[in-house]
Design a protein around this motif. Structure first.
Motif: not given
Ligand SMILES: [Fe+2]
Length: 162
Positions: A22, A54-55, A127
């Motif tokens: 991702h 970011h995640d 996403n």
């Molecule tokens: Fe993300």
């Protein structure tokens, strides 16, 4: 620098190839968008690191709250990102901005700059596919959140051309 941040993210996520893939995909779209927008220098650095990390709070969110919801990722991400970025020798100025982006990247009403805008568009481009979103949702995302010409071109060609 980017290479070291990538390696740290990969090591942090361990065997979680889903999260690693991702981050790689979001980074790829973010790079495409920032080059199209002629973004360089510190702003580019912020987008690079924010896209990769970011995640990064997702494992802590799962561990502490049994949830992968964006709100908990936003809470847990900045502290982990700060440690990774400090270890990679990134300046405090850049770390502060990257942590703001990580800590708010699902809070679209807070978009306050091109780095934030590009992170949000790149994350949506990934996403939409990963979450198998409906066409009506994709259209609403495009209308509400997409601003860059290249981002709109990509969302159209990937998801909205019939
Ligand atoms: Fe993300």
């Amino acid at each position: 620098m980017v290479n070291n941040v990538f390696l740290s993210m990969i090591q942090y996520f361990g065997t979680d190839t889903k999260r690693i893939n991702h981050a790689l995909k979001v980074y790829g779209f973010a790079t495409t968008l920032l080059v199209s927008e002629n973004i360089t220098g510190k702003l580019k650095e912020c987008i690079d690191y924010a896209a990769i990390l970011h995640d990064i709070g997702i494992h802590e969110a799962e561990r502490k709250y049994q949830s992968t919801s964006g709100k908990y990722q936003e809470i847990e991400g900045p502290a982990i990102a700060t440690k990774i970025l400090k270890d990679c020798g990134i300046t405090d100025e850049i770390i502060d901005r990257v942590c703001f982006l990580i800590g708010n990247h699902h809070s679209y009403q807070k978009i306050d700059g091109m780095d934030f805008q590009i992170l949000v568009e790149a994350d949506f481009l990934v996403n939409i596919h990963e979450d198998e979103m409906k066409k009506s949702s994709i259209e609403s995302i495009r209308n509400n959140y997409f601003k860059t010409i290249t981002g709109k071109r990509i969302i159209d060609s990937l998801y909205l051309v019939v």
